[in-house]
Design a protein around this motif. Sequence first.
Motif, short mmCIF file in Angstrom:
data_model
loop_
_atom_site.label_atom_id
_atom_site.label_comp_id
_atom_site.label_asym_id
_atom_site.label_seq_id
_atom_site.Cartn_x
_atom_site.Cartn_y
_atom_site.Cartn_z
N GLU A 130 -8.19 -1.65 1.45
CA GLU A 130 -9.56 -2.01 1.04
C GLU A 130 -10.03 -3.29 1.76
O GLU A 130 -10.79 -4.06 1.20
CB GLU A 130 -9.64 -2.21 -0.47
CG GLU A 130 -9.30 -0.99 -1.31
CD GLU A 130 -10.39 0.07 -1.33
OE1 GLU A 130 -11.38 -0.09 -0.59
OE2 GLU A 130 -10.24 1.04 -2.07
N ASP A 136 -1.44 -1.92 -3.24
CA ASP A 136 -0.60 -0.74 -3.36
C ASP A 136 -0.07 -0.30 -1.99
O ASP A 136 -0.37 0.78 -1.52
CB ASP A 136 -1.43 0.37 -4.03
CG ASP A 136 -0.63 1.61 -4.31
OD1 ASP A 136 0.60 1.54 -4.21
OD2 ASP A 136 -1.23 2.65 -4.62
N ASP A 168 -13.90 -0.73 -4.57
CA ASP A 168 -14.93 -0.28 -3.62
C ASP A 168 -16.35 -0.39 -4.17
O ASP A 168 -17.28 0.17 -3.60
CB ASP A 168 -14.65 1.16 -3.20
CG ASP A 168 -14.58 2.10 -4.39
OD1 ASP A 168 -14.87 1.66 -5.52
OD2 ASP A 168 -14.23 3.27 -4.20
N GLN A 220 -17.58 1.01 -6.68
CA GLN A 220 -18.09 2.20 -7.35
C GLN A 220 -18.12 1.97 -8.86
O GLN A 220 -18.76 2.73 -9.59
CB GLN A 220 -17.22 3.41 -7.02
CG GLN A 220 -17.56 3.99 -5.67
CD GLN A 220 -16.90 5.34 -5.46
OE1 GLN A 220 -15.68 5.47 -5.54
NE2 GLN A 220 -17.70 6.35 -5.19
N1 UDP Z 1 -6.03 3.30 -4.79
C1 UDP Z 1 -4.75 2.78 -4.94
N2 UDP Z 1 -3.67 3.52 -4.48
C2 UDP Z 1 -3.83 4.75 -3.90
C3 UDP Z 1 -5.14 5.27 -3.79
C4 UDP Z 1 -6.21 4.52 -4.24
O1 UDP Z 1 -4.56 1.68 -5.44
O2 UDP Z 1 -2.83 5.34 -3.50
C5 UDP Z 1 -7.19 2.51 -5.27
C6 UDP Z 1 -8.29 2.28 -4.23
O3 UDP Z 1 -8.02 1.15 -3.44
C7 UDP Z 1 -9.52 2.10 -5.08
C8 UDP Z 1 -9.23 2.99 -6.29
O4 UDP Z 1 -7.83 3.22 -6.30
O5 UDP Z 1 -9.68 0.76 -5.54
C9 UDP Z 1 -10.00 4.30 -6.23
O6 UDP Z 1 -9.76 4.94 -5.00
P1 UDP Z 1 -10.92 5.65 -4.20
O7 UDP Z 1 -12.15 4.82 -4.19
O8 UDP Z 1 -10.36 6.04 -2.87
O9 UDP Z 1 -11.14 6.95 -5.08
P2 UDP Z 1 -12.55 7.64 -5.45
O10 UDP Z 1 -13.44 6.55 -5.97
O11 UDP Z 1 -13.04 8.23 -4.19
O12 UDP Z 1 -12.18 8.63 -6.50
#
Ligand code: UDP
Length: 313
Positions: A11, A40, A93, A95
């Motif tokens: 990130e 992670d 991120d 979100q």
């Molecule tokens: N993340 C993590 N380990 C992983 C995959 C994701 O710590 O193996 C974290 C990532 O950095 C983010 C959060 O989990 O802060 C959500 O991931 P992502 O935004 O890719 O997922 P989405 O929002 O698309 O479902």
Amino acid sequence: MISLIIPCYNEQDALPIFHSETTKVMNGMGCEYELLFINDGSKDETLAILKALAEKDQHVSYLSFSRNFGKEAAMYAGFCNAHGDYIAIMDADMQDPPELLPKMMEILKTGEYDSVATRRISRKGEPPIRSFFARKFYQIINTISDSDIVDGARDFRLMKKEMVDAIVSMSEYNRFSKGIFGWIGFRTYWLPYENVERVAGETKWSFWKLFKYAIDGIINFSQAPLSLASWFGMLMTFFSFALLFLIVIRKLAFGDPVAGWASTICVIIFIGGIQLFCLGIMGQYIAKTYMETKQRPHYIISETNVENVVKLK
Ligand code: UDP
Ligand code: MG
């Protein structure tokens, strides 16, 4: 005091934005807080950025895993090491909008709820096929599992310490947080909000990864698939009796034996297929049981700036 737990995997671009935005919000709230980042096993500059942030901001602490253990393990490490009276889990991120935090805190302060969770009201900006499977997943799991798993629920939630203690006490190796949150109960307020796109970087969840996660969720929170074999078995026994009866009558009445190599092979393959399918389901449960019995640590921390850290759990 509020602890924010932020799992981070590659990130580097989102982190500085996250830090400055969240700091603004937290300062506005005027309470004590800590930002607990979990690296992670990122392959980019995430750890270096975290170290730099920790240098200039005393609110920042980080745990860095020895490899990528997955978001579930990162959240668990965060829960084990957070010090706050209120604990929130957030994505790096953006979100999970930090602007929602003051409102969530207000709701908790009324004392009517133990946690405030967020739910997105639309799946805008998501591929339609993914939305379709996501909806189906929630339908299926809610039919066959006891714990209430809310469609569109995000991991973003603010909880009281007691609730987090309950989560930590569920030390299963195969973790499915959406199910765990539902299973432990407590009074949860659902806060709806519009889906937001991530600010930088890209999602770590491929369709295949999500699919496997969904299967994990079902196996972790339901035993229904295990009884599938019995149902198939009963159905087929019933069917075969009916067929037997039919064939005997036909032979007695018309004297014609049933012809056919093709039909026999079809039946053999059909039954063989169902047997393998059921064996596969049992295999999934046995594999999970196997992993649980090994009692391996959920995560391994190789670097941190936190004192008295729980390094393995
Ligand atoms: N993340 C993590 N380990 C992983 C995959 C994701 O710590 O193996 C974290 C990532 O950095 C983010 C959060 O989990 O802060 C959500 O991931 P992502 O935004 O890719 O997922 P989405 O929002 O698309 O479902
Ligand atoms: Mg995201």
